[in-house]
Scaffold this active site. Structure first.
Site, PDB file in Angstrom:
ATOM      1  N   HIS A 134       9.169   0.080   9.025  1.00  0.00           N
ATOM      2  CA  HIS A 134       8.397  -1.166   9.061  1.00  0.00           C
ATOM      3  C   HIS A 134       8.646  -2.014   7.803  1.00  0.00           C
ATOM      4  O   HIS A 134       9.101  -3.147   7.883  1.00  0.00           O
ATOM      5  CB  HIS A 134       6.898  -0.865   9.128  1.00  0.00           C
ATOM      6  CG  HIS A 134       6.473   0.018  10.265  1.00  0.00           C
ATOM      7  ND1 HIS A 134       6.565  -0.335  11.595  1.00  0.00           N
ATOM      8  CD2 HIS A 134       5.918   1.254  10.244  1.00  0.00           C
ATOM      9  CE1 HIS A 134       6.100   0.646  12.336  1.00  0.00           C
ATOM     10  NE2 HIS A 134       5.707   1.614  11.566  1.00  0.00           N
ATOM     11  N   ASP A 146       0.887  -1.180   0.000  1.00  0.00           N
ATOM     12  CA  ASP A 146       0.000   0.000   0.000  1.00  0.00           C
ATOM     13  C   ASP A 146       0.919   1.223   0.000  1.00  0.00           C
ATOM     14  O   ASP A 146       1.081   1.917   0.988  1.00  0.00           O
ATOM     15  CB  ASP A 146      -0.942  -0.020   1.206  1.00  0.00           C
ATOM     16  CG  ASP A 146      -0.211  -0.020   2.549  1.00  0.00           C
ATOM     17  OD1 ASP A 146      -0.828   0.422   3.552  1.00  0.00           O
ATOM     18  OD2 ASP A 146       0.971  -0.436   2.620  1.00  0.00           O
TER      19      ASP A 146
END
Ligand code: RIB
Ligand code: CA
Length: 321
Positions: free
Chosen positions: A250, A9
């Site tokens: 992340h 995303d």
């Protein structure tokens, strides 16, 4: 070289993960698939097309667009974290990609590629797991031909980042996350427990700033300016939100764990994802047993090796120092 497919995303940390993967001599990025999450799936696709053609203009990996909404829930996005366009800028301030996305939807690409190269594809998923769940539903046999899946998601022994207990990717599509956790495929989960130990500080970023340009100006097709503006926005959000003058890496850690698997150590467990209510998206790890398949869950990270890989694969090649 290890063949990888990235399901993303494409917000700021996904973008850094693309740069890391495409600059890694160990990896061959075969394709990118996009999913709604940080921003709309259309913006994720534009960002992925733009970054890949700047990084590899001669033969950029194809980009296939996936789900625009989660399986069941309404879409929740995070423009406050990643900016309105997903890369720290207002809409319309980035160039239009020069090539179109694939016509084939993401979930079909996710099963077609492992069928073409059985046992060779590592799928790295760094967004909500909607595409992966749909691929499993429609062609589990094809998905099972992936060598393994590395997934950024979940939070076990640390607070969440979307409410007190949930990690964003699992929060956005908890039903998809549970389908994937129960799939029985070879999965390594890279949760907040380890990704929050891998940060890029403002100090280190500014140390590379020489060619980062002004975060406010339109970055054009200059990768350093695009990434500096994206990281400037991402770090400013974190500073306001928590007082940490840094950005969490992340998704780059998920990619780094494919480049250098020993960078994380893992345990195994059966993962339960809470589908709704006040604990929506919360993840629990249960001991392996008859309750269902287990996955590997990263529990510690070699942050120094990660910093070296981030410098080698993103910061030096992008900012030129
Ligand atoms: O919780 C962090 C994850 O959610 C990262 O992948 C970030 O890009 C968002 O997708
Ligand atoms: Ca992501």
């Amino acid at each position: 070289m290890k063949k990888v497919v990235l399901d993303m995303d494409t917000g700021v940390d996904d973008a850094l993960a693309i740069v890391l993967a495409m600059n890694a001599p160990e990896l061959d990025v075969v394709a990118i698939t996009t999913v709604a999450g940080n921003v709309s799936v259309e913006k994720c696709t534009r960002n992925s097309l733009l970054l890949t053609e700047i990084l590899q203009p001669d033969d950029p990996p194809p980009v296939a667009e996936g789900a625009s909404t989660p399986l069941v829930k309404q879409l929740v996005t995070a423009p406050e974290v990643h900016g309105p366009d997903g890369l720290g800028g207002e809409l319309g301030t980035l160039p239009t990609p020069s090539r179109p996305r694939l016509e084939v939807p993401a979930h079909e690409v996710l099963t077609a590629l492992p069928r073409e190269c059985p046992g060779e594809i590592t799928l790295v998923a760094t967004g909500p797991l909607t595409n992966v769940a749909r691929a499993l539903r429609e062609d589990r046999t094809g998905m099972a031909l992936c060598e393994r899946l590395v997934i950024m998601g979940g939070a076990f022994g640390v607070p969440g980042n979307t409410g007190p207990v949930a990690e964003f990717n699992f929060y956005v599509d908890p039903e998809a996350a549970q389908i994937v956790m129960d799939s029985g495929l070879d999965i390594t989960l890279v949760p907040l427990d380890v990704t929050t130990a891998t940060i890029l500080t403002r100090e280190v970023l500014e140390g590379y700033r020489g060619t980062g340009g002004d975060a406010k100006r339109r970055p054009g097709r200059d990768l350093g300016a695009i990434l500096y503006r994206a990281l400037d926005y991402y770090i400013r959000y974190q500073l306001k939100e928590s007082g940490l003058d840094a950005g969490y890496m992340h998704d780059p850690l998920a990619v780094a764990s494919v480049i250098e698997p020993s960078i994380v150590t893992a345990t195994t467990g059966r993962v339960e994802v809470v589908p709704g209510g006040k604990d929506r998206g919360r993840s629990f790890a249960h001991p392996p047993g008859p309750g269902g398949p287990e996955v590997r869950i990263a529990t510690s990270v070699d942050a120094r090796t990660f910093a070296r890989l981030l410098g080698r694969g993103v910061l030096s090649p992008t900012f030129g120092l």
